[in-house]
Write a protein that holds these residues in place. Sequence first.
Motif, PDB file in Angstrom:
ATOM      1  N   THR A  15      10.813 -24.322   0.010  1.00  0.00           N
ATOM      2  CA  THR A  15       9.749 -24.204   1.020  1.00  0.00           C
ATOM      3  C   THR A  15       9.402 -25.589   1.583  1.00  0.00           C
ATOM      4  OG1 THR A  15       7.928 -24.427  -0.541  1.00  0.00           O
ATOM      5  CG2 THR A  15       8.819 -22.208  -0.237  1.00  0.00           C
ATOM      6  N   SER A  16       8.544 -25.602   2.570  1.00  0.00           N
ATOM      7  CA  SER A  16       8.281 -26.871   3.266  1.00  0.00           C
ATOM      8  C   SER A  16       7.363 -27.807   2.495  1.00  0.00           C
ATOM      9  CB  SER A  16       7.653 -26.591   4.634  1.00  0.00           C
ATOM     10  OG  SER A  16       6.316 -26.152   4.468  1.00  0.00           O
ATOM     11  N   GLY A  17       6.499 -27.239   1.640  1.00  0.00           N
ATOM     12  CA  GLY A  17       5.516 -28.066   0.937  1.00  0.00           C
ATOM     13  C   GLY A  17       4.388 -28.561   1.842  1.00  0.00           C
TER      14      GLY A  17
ATOM     15  N   PHE B  52       9.837 -18.501   8.728  1.00  0.00           N
ATOM     16  CA  PHE B  52       8.891 -19.616   8.606  1.00  0.00           C
ATOM     17  C   PHE B  52       7.727 -19.445   9.592  1.00  0.00           C
ATOM     18  CE2 PHE B  52       7.715 -24.163   9.409  1.00  0.00           C
ATOM     19  CZ  PHE B  52       7.229 -24.425   8.138  1.00  0.00           C
TER      20      PHE B  52
ATOM     21  N   LEU C 130       3.614 -19.237   8.851  1.00  0.00           N
ATOM     22  CA  LEU C 130       2.562 -20.020   9.521  1.00  0.00           C
ATOM     23  C   LEU C 130       1.479 -19.084  10.056  1.00  0.00           C
ATOM     24  CD1 LEU C 130       4.750 -22.597  11.495  1.00  0.00           C
ATOM     25  CD2 LEU C 130       3.610 -22.932   9.284  1.00  0.00           C
TER      26      LEU C 130
ATOM     27  N   MET D 114       1.308 -24.734  -6.647  1.00  0.00           N
ATOM     28  CA  MET D 114       2.047 -23.714  -7.397  1.00  0.00           C
ATOM     29  C   MET D 114       2.891 -22.937  -6.397  1.00  0.00           C
ATOM     30  SD  MET D 114       0.659 -20.502  -9.711  1.00  0.00           S
ATOM     31  CE  MET D 114      -0.727 -21.335 -10.399  1.00  0.00           C
TER      32      MET D 114
ATOM     33  N   ARG E 172       2.051 -17.835  -7.626  1.00  0.00           N
ATOM     34  CA  ARG E 172       0.616 -17.610  -7.366  1.00  0.00           C
ATOM     35  C   ARG E 172       0.345 -16.109  -7.371  1.00  0.00           C
ATOM     36  NH1 ARG E 172      -1.586 -22.371  -3.211  1.00  0.00           N
ATOM     37  NH2 ARG E 172       0.255 -23.645  -3.458  1.00  0.00           N
TER      38      ARG E 172
ATOM     39  N   ALA F   5      -1.890 -14.279 -10.333  1.00  0.00           N
ATOM     40  CA  ALA F   5      -3.094 -13.588  -9.853  1.00  0.00           C
ATOM     41  C   ALA F   5      -3.046 -12.117 -10.245  1.00  0.00           C
ATOM     42  CB  ALA F   5      -3.217 -13.756  -8.343  1.00  0.00           C
TER      43      ALA F   5
ATOM     44  N   PHE G 123      -8.442 -21.863  -9.054  1.00  0.00           N
ATOM     45  CA  PHE G 123      -7.514 -22.438  -8.068  1.00  0.00           C
ATOM     46  C   PHE G 123      -8.243 -23.484  -7.222  1.00  0.00           C
ATOM     47  CE2 PHE G 123      -3.618 -19.516  -7.258  1.00  0.00           C
ATOM     48  CZ  PHE G 123      -3.351 -19.469  -8.607  1.00  0.00           C
TER      49      PHE G 123
ATOM     50  N   LEU H 121      -6.069 -26.909  -7.134  1.00  0.00           N
ATOM     51  CA  LEU H 121      -5.004 -26.998  -6.119  1.00  0.00           C
ATOM     52  C   LEU H 121      -5.274 -28.125  -5.126  1.00  0.00           C
ATOM     53  CD1 LEU H 121      -4.403 -23.288  -4.999  1.00  0.00           C
ATOM     54  CD2 LEU H 121      -2.751 -24.759  -6.176  1.00  0.00           C
TER      55      LEU H 121
ATOM     56  N   TRP I 189      -5.828 -26.627  -1.682  1.00  0.00           N
ATOM     57  CA  TRP I 189      -6.845 -25.572  -1.641  1.00  0.00           C
ATOM     58  C   TRP I 189      -7.396 -25.379  -0.222  1.00  0.00           C
ATOM     59  CZ3 TRP I 189     -12.118 -25.306  -0.426  1.00  0.00           C
ATOM     60  CH2 TRP I 189     -12.668 -24.026  -0.623  1.00  0.00           C
ATOM     61  N   ASP I 190      -7.449 -24.125   0.140  1.00  0.00           N
ATOM     62  CA  ASP I 190      -7.914 -23.764   1.481  1.00  0.00           C
ATOM     63  C   ASP I 190      -8.781 -22.520   1.296  1.00  0.00           C
ATOM     64  OD1 ASP I 190      -7.641 -21.813   3.627  1.00  0.00           O
ATOM     65  OD2 ASP I 190      -6.277 -23.207   4.595  1.00  0.00           O
TER      66      ASP I 190
ATOM     67  N   TRP J 157      -6.123 -14.105  -3.326  1.00  0.00           N
ATOM     68  CA  TRP J 157      -6.685 -13.474  -4.523  1.00  0.00           C
ATOM     69  C   TRP J 157      -7.034 -12.022  -4.274  1.00  0.00           C
ATOM     70  CZ3 TRP J 157      -6.392 -14.369  -9.464  1.00  0.00           C
ATOM     71  CH2 TRP J 157      -5.942 -15.629  -9.854  1.00  0.00           C
TER      72      TRP J 157
HETATM   73  P1  FAD Z   1       5.907 -22.623   3.084  1.00  0.00           P
HETATM   74  O1  FAD Z   1       6.607 -21.456   2.504  1.00  0.00           O
HETATM   75  O2  FAD Z   1       6.711 -23.765   3.508  1.00  0.00           O
HETATM   76  O3  FAD Z   1       5.063 -22.040   4.308  1.00  0.00           O
HETATM   77  C1  FAD Z   1       4.644 -22.870   5.401  1.00  0.00           C
HETATM   78  C2  FAD Z   1       3.150 -22.750   5.586  1.00  0.00           C
HETATM   79  O4  FAD Z   1       2.791 -21.404   5.901  1.00  0.00           O
HETATM   80  C3  FAD Z   1       2.335 -23.099   4.351  1.00  0.00           C
HETATM   81  O5  FAD Z   1       2.188 -24.485   4.211  1.00  0.00           O
HETATM   82  C4  FAD Z   1       1.044 -22.377   4.626  1.00  0.00           C
HETATM   83  O6  FAD Z   1       0.234 -23.108   5.503  1.00  0.00           O
HETATM   84  C5  FAD Z   1       1.513 -21.114   5.342  1.00  0.00           C
HETATM   85  N1  FAD Z   1       1.645 -20.029   4.370  1.00  0.00           N
HETATM   86  C6  FAD Z   1       2.736 -19.655   3.671  1.00  0.00           C
HETATM   87  N2  FAD Z   1       2.457 -18.582   2.893  1.00  0.00           N
HETATM   88  C7  FAD Z   1       1.160 -18.285   3.099  1.00  0.00           C
HETATM   89  C8  FAD Z   1       0.277 -17.295   2.579  1.00  0.00           C
HETATM   90  N3  FAD Z   1       0.683 -16.377   1.695  1.00  0.00           N
HETATM   91  N4  FAD Z   1      -1.008 -17.311   2.977  1.00  0.00           N
HETATM   92  C9  FAD Z   1      -1.447 -18.226   3.892  1.00  0.00           C
HETATM   93  N5  FAD Z   1      -0.651 -19.176   4.414  1.00  0.00           N
HETATM   94  C10 FAD Z   1       0.629 -19.209   4.024  1.00  0.00           C
HETATM   95  N6  FAD Z   1      -2.262 -21.508   0.459  1.00  0.00           N
HETATM   96  C11 FAD Z   1      -2.984 -22.603   0.737  1.00  0.00           C
HETATM   97  O7  FAD Z   1      -2.623 -23.370   1.637  1.00  0.00           O
HETATM   98  N7  FAD Z   1      -4.130 -22.886   0.038  1.00  0.00           N
HETATM   99  C12 FAD Z   1      -4.572 -22.076  -0.973  1.00  0.00           C
HETATM  100  O8  FAD Z   1      -5.628 -22.358  -1.570  1.00  0.00           O
HETATM  101  C13 FAD Z   1      -3.813 -20.931  -1.299  1.00  0.00           C
HETATM  102  N8  FAD Z   1      -4.180 -20.117  -2.312  1.00  0.00           N
HETATM  103  C14 FAD Z   1      -3.429 -19.018  -2.617  1.00  0.00           C
HETATM  104  C15 FAD Z   1      -3.829 -18.176  -3.660  1.00  0.00           C
HETATM  105  C16 FAD Z   1      -3.088 -17.055  -3.999  1.00  0.00           C
HETATM  106  C17 FAD Z   1      -3.548 -16.152  -5.124  1.00  0.00           C
HETATM  107  C18 FAD Z   1      -1.905 -16.767  -3.282  1.00  0.00           C
HETATM  108  C19 FAD Z   1      -1.079 -15.558  -3.628  1.00  0.00           C
HETATM  109  C20 FAD Z   1      -1.503 -17.588  -2.236  1.00  0.00           C
HETATM  110  C21 FAD Z   1      -2.246 -18.717  -1.879  1.00  0.00           C
HETATM  111  N9  FAD Z   1      -1.856 -19.584  -0.836  1.00  0.00           N
HETATM  112  C22 FAD Z   1      -2.623 -20.673  -0.535  1.00  0.00           C
HETATM  113  C23 FAD Z   1      -0.700 -19.259   0.032  1.00  0.00           C
HETATM  114  C24 FAD Z   1       0.658 -19.868  -0.367  1.00  0.00           C
HETATM  115  O9  FAD Z   1       0.910 -19.685  -1.720  1.00  0.00           O
HETATM  116  C25 FAD Z   1       0.791 -21.346  -0.013  1.00  0.00           C
HETATM  117  O10 FAD Z   1       0.384 -21.559   1.315  1.00  0.00           O
HETATM  118  C26 FAD Z   1       2.232 -21.833  -0.161  1.00  0.00           C
HETATM  119  O11 FAD Z   1       2.656 -21.675  -1.494  1.00  0.00           O
HETATM  120  C27 FAD Z   1       2.335 -23.259   0.272  1.00  0.00           C
HETATM  121  O12 FAD Z   1       3.610 -23.789   0.045  1.00  0.00           O
HETATM  122  P2  FAD Z   1       4.465 -24.358   1.245  1.00  0.00           P
HETATM  123  O13 FAD Z   1       3.636 -25.234   2.104  1.00  0.00           O
HETATM  124  O14 FAD Z   1       5.710 -24.908   0.674  1.00  0.00           O
HETATM  125  O15 FAD Z   1       4.751 -23.017   2.064  1.00  0.00           O
END
Ligand code: FAD
Length: 467
Positions: free
Chosen positions: A231-233, A266, A270, A333, A338, A342, A360, A364, A367-368, A376
């Motif tokens: 993933t992008s992180g 992707f 977003l 995570m 996650r 959960a 979280f 985290l 955290w958002d 959740w």
């Molecule tokens: P990538 O897979 O690279 O995705 C790109 C971007 O898309 C992410 O950076 C994010 O902005 C958005 N995105 C991707 N998946 C989700 C999703 N399911 N919901 C909303 N946006 C998403 N994300 C947070 O940013 N902050 C949190 O506090 C948070 N808490 C979570 C709690 C739970 C219980 C769960 C199931 C998910 C949560 N997420 C949260 C969503 C998601 O897990 C993360 O955004 C993701 O793991 C971020 O990794 P990445 O940037 O490599 O994602």
Amino acid sequence: TPSLLWLRRDLRLSDHPALTAAVGAGAVIPVFVLDPETEALGAAPRWRLEQSLVSFEKTLKDKGSRLIVRRGAAAQVLRDLVEQTGARAVHWSRLYDPVSKARDTAVKSSLKEMGITAQSHPGHLLREPWTVETKTGGFYKVYTPYWKAMAQLDMDAPLPAPKSIPNPQNWPDSLKISDLGLGKDMRRGASVVAEFAIVGEQEAQGRLGAFLSHGITEYASARDRTDQGGTSGLSENLTYGEIGIRAVWHAALRAREEGKPGAETFLKELVWRDFAWHLIHHTPHITDESWRPEWQSFPWRDDNDDAERWRRGLTGEPMVDAGMRQMYITGTMHNRVRMLVASYLTKHLMTHWRVGQKWFEECLIDWDPASNAMGWQWAAGSGPDASPYFRIFNPETQAEKFDPKRTYRRRFIAGYGGSKEADALKLFEAVPRSWNMTPADPYPERMVDLKAGRERALDAYQKHKAA
Ligand code: FAD
């Protein structure tokens, strides 16, 4: 006369409508206020905010500008600054969670009373939450139609960074970022997590660039593999606005046009982020109450000893424990995990989703308020467009699918399968001393029988539904 630029989750120069507006009007005083709302954040988010502020202060300095740092209630601090600097306008980027909205409304009216222009701007999202409407003029409660609507919309192109930021004749006093003590509650964890955090605008852009040239091709399948960095992180950067979402969106659109597989998936992710903010704006109770009122009375347990073992990564369920430990070691995570941890907390351990949501928020660095609440409630089954109550993740099956060679579990659990991985060992430098965890501890036995836990949860959910 100068304008104040009140910074919150928008610590960047490019794609910043509030900054662009302020620069267009003349001299700019960039301000960060540690208000009680921000002070209430968890330890890891506060620490990560400090990192972001330090980086942004340097960015501003390189541009010949400064960051003014103050502490206190935002409305009062901004009033004081207006008086001290003769500013006639205050600009900021909007946020949409109930806590921010309440504060920002108070700020707006207090500035207006003084005859000051108080102007909020978009920039945190692809679309303002009220601009995406269903055919009947309502808001969306289900993701798929929301995505379809978003996919039809033109998103504004990202704005360039201003060439220069005009300075005021006099700078007001400022605290040092370190005076705010934002990192103090992270204690031991900070130096461990710091090895993994990628901080600041330039780094975030580099991260996006790297993802677009490598990760995006395999993203659709690799994003769920916990053993691959698929993933992008970017979430830790997006949460503090170190990169603009519209810049990420347009870059991904271009990747789709270039035929890169994975780009469409992707873009959809977003849009999940915007969807979370769409929901929190239209239904602010999502942060505190079960979104579906019928789940408010579900007999989830309050905090309890099992939940404490969950927090410590000592449930004896390797995929769950690996996730919890990944969070202390890296500050993030994997998304798949996650969902799994959960589901395990709310279903196998029958513990209230708010217990997990809160933890979280403590741990985290990405955290958002919107994505966390939505995530959740999705897992608990109480949210809009939620995982149905009978969907109870099986940690074993999930592990077989998404960590087939046990790479992820071994990476984060010292002792598991004889693991002595360097990252796994970092846990013991990161977690509180009072947890008394040492690398010599044997990995614990399973706390809950998976089948029995599943049946107990199903039974409770079914009874509740019938009632
Ligand atoms: P990538 O897979 O690279 O995705 C790109 C971007 O898309 C992410 O950076 C994010 O902005 C958005 N995105 C991707 N998946 C989700 C999703 N399911 N919901 C909303 N946006 C998403 N994300 C947070 O940013 N902050 C949190 O506090 C948070 N808490 C979570 C709690 C739970 C219980 C769960 C199931 C998910 C949560 N997420 C949260 C969503 C998601 O897990 C993360 O955004 C993701 O793991 C971020 O990794 P990445 O940037 O490599 O994602």
